[in-house]
Design an enzyme around this catalytic site. Structure first.
Site, PDB file in Angstrom:
ATOM      1  N   LEU A  45      35.336  39.949  37.484  1.00 16.97           N
ATOM      2  CA  LEU A  45      36.073  39.516  36.310  1.00 16.97           C
ATOM      3  C   LEU A  45      35.308  38.374  35.656  1.00 16.97           C
ATOM      4  O   LEU A  45      34.359  37.838  36.226  1.00 16.97           O
ATOM      5  CB  LEU A  45      37.485  39.065  36.705  1.00 16.97           C
ATOM      6  CG  LEU A  45      38.360  40.138  37.344  1.00 16.97           C
ATOM      7  CD1 LEU A  45      39.695  39.546  37.786  1.00 16.97           C
ATOM      8  CD2 LEU A  45      38.593  41.300  36.383  1.00 16.97           C
ATOM      9  N   SER A  46      35.731  37.977  34.462  1.00 17.25           N
ATOM     10  CA  SER A  46      34.984  36.909  33.777  1.00 17.25           C
ATOM     11  C   SER A  46      34.980  35.634  34.611  1.00 17.25           C
ATOM     12  O   SER A  46      33.979  34.910  34.643  1.00 17.25           O
ATOM     13  CB  SER A  46      35.564  36.646  32.393  1.00 17.25           C
ATOM     14  OG  SER A  46      36.927  36.296  32.466  1.00 17.25           O
ATOM     15  N   GLU A  47      36.090  35.334  35.316  1.00 13.95           N
ATOM     16  CA  GLU A  47      36.122  34.188  36.222  1.00 13.95           C
ATOM     17  C   GLU A  47      36.990  34.474  37.437  1.00 13.95           C
ATOM     18  O   GLU A  47      37.978  35.209  37.358  1.00 13.95           O
ATOM     19  CB  GLU A  47      36.633  32.920  35.537  1.00 13.95           C
ATOM     20  CG  GLU A  47      35.597  32.166  34.722  1.00 13.95           C
ATOM     21  CD  GLU A  47      35.769  32.385  33.240  1.00 13.95           C
ATOM     22  OE1 GLU A  47      34.854  31.996  32.487  1.00 13.95           O
ATOM     23  OE2 GLU A  47      36.786  32.943  32.826  1.00 13.95           O
ATOM     24  N   THR A  48      36.608  33.870  38.547  1.00 20.56           N
ATOM     25  CA  THR A  48      37.386  33.862  39.779  1.00 20.56           C
ATOM     26  C   THR A  48      37.519  32.414  40.230  1.00 20.56           C
ATOM     27  O   THR A  48      36.549  31.660  40.217  1.00 20.56           O
ATOM     28  CB  THR A  48      36.698  34.683  40.887  1.00 20.56           C
ATOM     29  OG1 THR A  48      36.634  36.059  40.484  1.00 20.56           O
ATOM     30  CG2 THR A  48      37.456  34.586  42.198  1.00 20.56           C
ATOM     31  N   HIS A  77      41.181  29.635  30.782  1.00 17.89           N
ATOM     32  CA  HIS A  77      42.134  30.592  31.352  1.00 17.89           C
ATOM     33  C   HIS A  77      42.220  30.474  32.870  1.00 17.89           C
ATOM     34  O   HIS A  77      43.308  30.646  33.439  1.00 17.89           O
ATOM     35  CB  HIS A  77      41.864  32.019  30.830  1.00 17.89           C
ATOM     36  CG  HIS A  77      41.061  32.932  31.672  1.00 17.89           C
ATOM     37  ND1 HIS A  77      39.680  32.928  31.688  1.00 17.89           N
ATOM     38  CD2 HIS A  77      41.446  33.922  32.517  1.00 17.89           C
ATOM     39  CE1 HIS A  77      39.254  33.871  32.514  1.00 17.89           C
ATOM     40  NE2 HIS A  77      40.297  34.486  33.030  1.00 17.89           N
TER      41      HIS A  77
END
Length: 305
Positions: A45-48, A77
Site C-alpha cells: 500500500l502507499s503507506e504502512t 493519512h
C-alpha cells in the site's frame, strides 16, 4: 505461531473501498527497520504504519511510517488512520460520542491528534507538526504543461502559480484551470524529471489543484502524482494538504481568523476522498493549521512475520 495483529483502514472517507488504504501493524516488538520495510513491501500500500511503545511516557505511541520503498518522516493519512485505530482499541465500540487525545511520535516530531468516536463512525484531526515553508522555485510554465500533457494556458489560475512547499514532506504544487484540465492530466515521466526537483532521496511528487470542484461544498479539487520511479496517483494525501496550506496562505491571503476548507481528491481513481483543512490566521500570518478526516476499518488479521 502467535503472529502480530494488523488492521487495514480506508482513510479520508467514511465508506469502505474509498479514500486511501492504510495498513497498521501492532505488536511490533522485535521488528527492526529492515523487517518493517519488507512487511511494508508485502502489503504494497502507499503507506504502512508500525506502532511501537512511545519513547516519551506522556505520548501515546511511536509510529514509524513506511512506503514499499522507504521510511517517511511524516504523512497525513497514516496519522489520521493510526490515531483512530488507537482510540478504537482503547474504547471499543461506543454508543455515545467519545473524544480522545492521541499523541504520535513521528520522525518529524510529536503529532497531536484529536479523535471523535461516534456510533456511526470516527473522525481525527491533527495539528501540523511543522508549518509550511516555501522553497524557491523558478517554474517554466511550458515545461510543466508538457510534463502534465496539458497546454501552457491551463497552468495557473487567478494569482496561483506553480510553487514548492514543505510541511514535513516537500511537494511541487501546480494550479490548473479547472476540472476538465485536472481530469486530462497524464504524467510524462521523462519530461517531469526536468521540472520536478530532487530533494533528498526522491524527485518531488506533484500536487495539482483547481478551485472548480465536483462536490458543491468542496473548496478545492486535487490530484497527487509520484513520478520518480514509475508513476502512480495517490487518492488522498494529508502531507500534501499540509504543504498546500502554505500555497493557500501565500496566494489567497485569507483574512484573520480560522479558515475552514474541504478538499476533494481521488475522484479520477474511483477512490473519492475528503480532507478537512483549517488555517489559523492572525495579523496576516499563518500561526497554525490542522488536517482532519474520517477513517473506516475494512480488514484485520494476523501477520506471521
Amino acid at each position: 505461531m502467535a503472529g502480530r495483529n494488523y488492521e487495514v483502514y480506508d482513510v479520508f472517507t467514511d465508506k469502505v473501498l474509498a479514500g486511501n488504504p492504510l495498513a497498521i501493524v501492532h505488536d511490533t516488538d522485535g521488528l527492526d527497520s529492515e523487517a518493517m520495510q519488507k512487511i511494508a513491501r508485502e502489503f504494497n500500500l502507499s503507506e504502512t504504519v508500525f506502532v511501537l511503545a512511545a519513547r516519551n511516557p506522556a505520548h501515546t505511541a511511536w509510529a514509524r511510517i513506511f512506503t514499499p520503498d522507504y521510511e517517511m518522516p511524516f504523512a497525513g493519512h497514516p496519522t489520521v488512520g493510526t490515531a483512530i485505530s488507537l482510540a478504537q482499541r482503547r474504547f471499543g465500540a461506543v454508543e455515545e460520542d467519545q473524544d480522545a487525545l492521541i499523541i504520535l511520535e513521528e520522525q518529524v516530531g510529536p503529532v497531536r491528534c484529536g479523535v471523535r468516536l461516534t456510533a456511526s463512525g470516527a473522525f481525527a484531526e491533527f495539528d501540523l507538526p511543522k508549518l509550511p515553508v516555501q522553497i524557491p522555485y523558478n517554474y517554466d510554465r511550458i515545461a510543466i504543461a508538457n510534463a502534465l500533457r496539458l497546454e501552457p494556458r491551463e497552468i495557473g489560475f487567478e494569482n496561483h502559480v506553480p510553487s514548492i512547499w514543505d510541511a514535513g514532506v516537500p511537494f511541487m504544487m501546480v494550479p490548473v484551470h479547472g476540472l476538465e484540465s485536472a481530469g486530462r492530466i497524464r504524467i510524462n515521466q521523462t519530461a517531469m524529471k526536468d521540472v520536478a526537483p530532487t530533494i533528498g532521496h526522491r524527485q518531488l511528487p506533484v500536487y495539482c489543484y483547481c478551485r472548480e470542484t465536483i462536490l458543491h461544498d468542496s473548496h478545492f479539487h486535487s490530484r497527487m502524482f509520484v513520478s520518480d520511479d514509475g508513476t502512480y496517483e495517490d487518492p488522498a494525501t494529508g502531507s500534501a494538504t499540509a504543504a498546500f496550506a502554505g500555497a493557500i496562505h501565500a496566494f489567497d491571503r485569507p483574512l484573520d481568523g480560522v479558515l475552514r476548507l474541504s478538499i476533494e481528491q481521488g475522484y479520477e481513481m474511483g477512490r473519492p476522498s475528503r480532507l478537512q483543512l483549517e488555517l489559523d490566521i492572525a495579523e496576516e500570518k499563518l500561526l497554525g493549521a490542522r488536517i482532519g478526516g474520517s477513517a473506516v476499518k475494512i480488514a484485520e488479521g494476523r501477520l506471521f512475520a
